[in-house]
Motif scaffolding. Structure first.
Motif, PDB file in Angstrom:
ATOM      1  N   CYS A 260      63.839  -3.125  81.138  1.00 60.54           N
ATOM      2  CA  CYS A 260      63.609  -4.217  80.512  1.00 60.54           C
ATOM      3  C   CYS A 260      63.536  -3.854  78.972  1.00 60.54           C
ATOM      4  O   CYS A 260      63.003  -2.891  78.481  1.00 60.54           O
ATOM      5  CB  CYS A 260      62.023  -4.847  80.552  1.00 60.54           C
TER       6      CYS A 260
ATOM      7  N   THR B 200      62.066  -4.583  73.148  1.00 60.02           N
ATOM      8  CA  THR B 200      61.848  -5.768  72.064  1.00 60.02           C
ATOM      9  C   THR B 200      61.291  -7.063  73.029  1.00 60.02           C
ATOM     10  O   THR B 200      60.291  -7.672  72.466  1.00 60.02           O
ATOM     11  CB  THR B 200      62.878  -6.221  71.181  1.00 60.02           C
ATOM     12  N   ALA B 201      61.728  -7.050  74.280  1.00 61.59           N
ATOM     13  CA  ALA B 201      61.339  -8.199  75.031  1.00 61.59           C
ATOM     14  C   ALA B 201      59.873  -7.997  75.225  1.00 61.59           C
ATOM     15  O   ALA B 201      59.160  -8.962  75.572  1.00 61.59           O
ATOM     16  CB  ALA B 201      62.114  -8.396  76.296  1.00 61.59           C
TER      17      ALA B 201
ATOM     18  N   ARG C 231      57.472  -6.454  73.740  1.00 61.63           N
ATOM     19  CA  ARG C 231      56.693  -6.865  72.528  1.00 61.63           C
ATOM     20  C   ARG C 231      56.856  -8.271  72.294  1.00 61.63           C
ATOM     21  O   ARG C 231      55.490  -8.743  71.990  1.00 61.63           O
ATOM     22  CB  ARG C 231      57.311  -6.110  71.295  1.00 61.63           C
ATOM     23  N   CYS C 232      57.611  -8.998  72.385  1.00 59.81           N
ATOM     24  CA  CYS C 232      57.721 -10.277  72.263  1.00 59.81           C
ATOM     25  C   CYS C 232      56.934 -11.019  73.430  1.00 59.81           C
ATOM     26  O   CYS C 232      56.112 -11.936  73.026  1.00 59.81           O
ATOM     27  CB  CYS C 232      59.125 -11.133  72.518  1.00 59.81           C
ATOM     28  N   SER C 233      56.996 -10.663  74.702  1.00 57.34           N
ATOM     29  CA  SER C 233      56.138 -11.116  75.664  1.00 57.34           C
ATOM     30  C   SER C 233      54.594 -10.995  75.185  1.00 57.34           C
ATOM     31  O   SER C 233      53.758 -11.848  75.341  1.00 57.34           O
ATOM     32  CB  SER C 233      56.371 -10.444  77.063  1.00 57.34           C
TER      33      SER C 233
ATOM     34  N   SER D 185      53.342 -10.509  72.494  1.00 61.15           N
ATOM     35  CA  SER D 185      52.917 -11.351  70.992  1.00 61.15           C
ATOM     36  C   SER D 185      52.770 -12.919  71.632  1.00 61.15           C
ATOM     37  O   SER D 185      51.975 -13.727  71.155  1.00 61.15           O
ATOM     38  CB  SER D 185      54.286 -11.282  70.036  1.00 61.15           C
ATOM     39  N   PHE D 186      53.709 -13.412  72.302  1.00 63.50           N
ATOM     40  CA  PHE D 186      53.866 -14.925  72.902  1.00 63.50           C
ATOM     41  C   PHE D 186      52.563 -14.929  73.530  1.00 63.50           C
ATOM     42  O   PHE D 186      51.750 -16.194  73.639  1.00 63.50           O
ATOM     43  CB  PHE D 186      54.918 -15.262  73.835  1.00 63.50           C
TER      44      PHE D 186
ATOM     45  N   ARG E 125      49.784 -13.364  73.488  1.00 66.23           N
ATOM     46  CA  ARG E 125      48.538 -13.292  72.489  1.00 66.23           C
ATOM     47  C   ARG E 125      48.558 -14.825  71.861  1.00 66.23           C
ATOM     48  O   ARG E 125      47.436 -15.498  71.421  1.00 66.23           O
ATOM     49  CB  ARG E 125      48.495 -12.353  71.396  1.00 66.23           C
ATOM     50  N   SER E 126      49.557 -15.178  71.267  1.00 66.41           N
ATOM     51  CA  SER E 126      49.578 -16.334  70.368  1.00 66.41           C
ATOM     52  C   SER E 126      49.096 -17.715  71.340  1.00 66.41           C
ATOM     53  O   SER E 126      48.739 -18.680  70.809  1.00 66.41           O
ATOM     54  CB  SER E 126      50.987 -16.771  69.771  1.00 66.41           C
ATOM     55  N   SER E 127      49.394 -17.510  72.770  1.00 68.90           N
ATOM     56  CA  SER E 127      49.057 -18.747  73.438  1.00 68.90           C
ATOM     57  C   SER E 127      47.576 -18.707  74.090  1.00 68.90           C
ATOM     58  O   SER E 127      47.287 -19.921  74.561  1.00 68.90           O
ATOM     59  CB  SER E 127      50.361 -18.804  74.615  1.00 68.90           C
TER      60      SER E 127
END
Length: 162
Positions: A145, A148-149, A151-153, A155-156, A158-160
């Motif tokens: 994988c 960056t995917a 790290r984005c996952s 981050s997403f 955490r934000s949700s």
């Protein structure tokens, strides 16, 4: 793809002028008419009604019977193309790209020129090797994988969370 190249490049058979003309008529022209990249729905529907795929398949089988177990070269005005006659031919073409088979056809260069003019797919050696290495590094192709995917996952996630 490193490690897949054969040590010796085996020359491909060249179709006769008649066979080249028949291949253009039965295989290449219908594909171009329907649209190589962007399909033309009316022509695609007409091609289905006329069973042009069946005709193309019969032509490709005849070429394979006549010229043997490999892609067949079609000499056309301004270029020579290798016509794949069996699924296993695809591996050879991929293994022998970009030399002697170039992926940078005029059509592909034209299609990508507007939004990706320096794409690996339309670059000939020696720049192709450098661009491919850069792409593979950026895409983390050695990882299951892309980094960056991940790290984005995270981050997403955490934000949700409230």
């Amino acid at each position: 793809m490193p490690g897949h190249r054969s040590a010796m490049v085996i020359p491909l058979p060249t179709a006769s002028i008649l066979d080249t003309g028949l291949a253009v008529q039965d295989v290449l022209l219908p594909v171009v008419a329907e649209g190589v990249i962007l399909r033309r729905p009316r022509l695609t529907h007409l091609a289905e009604r006329l069973h042009v795929d069946d005709r193309a398949l019969r032509r490709v089988r005849r070429l394979r019977d006549r010229y043997g177990d490999s892609p067949v070269l079609l000499r056309l005005p301004g270029r020579t193309v290798a016509l794949v006659t069996a699924p296993e031919d695809v591996r050879r073409l991929l293994d022998e790209t970009p030399e002697p088979f170039s992926a940078a056809t005029a059509e592909k260069v034209g299609a990508l020129r507007h939004f990706q003019p320096h794409a690996v797919l339309v670059t000939d050696p020696p720049l192709r090797t450098l661009r491919r290495e850069l792409n593979e590094h950026a895409l983390d192709t050695h990882q299951p994988c892309i980094g960056t995917a991940v790290r984005c996952s995270v981050s997403f996630a955490r934000s949700s969370t409230p």
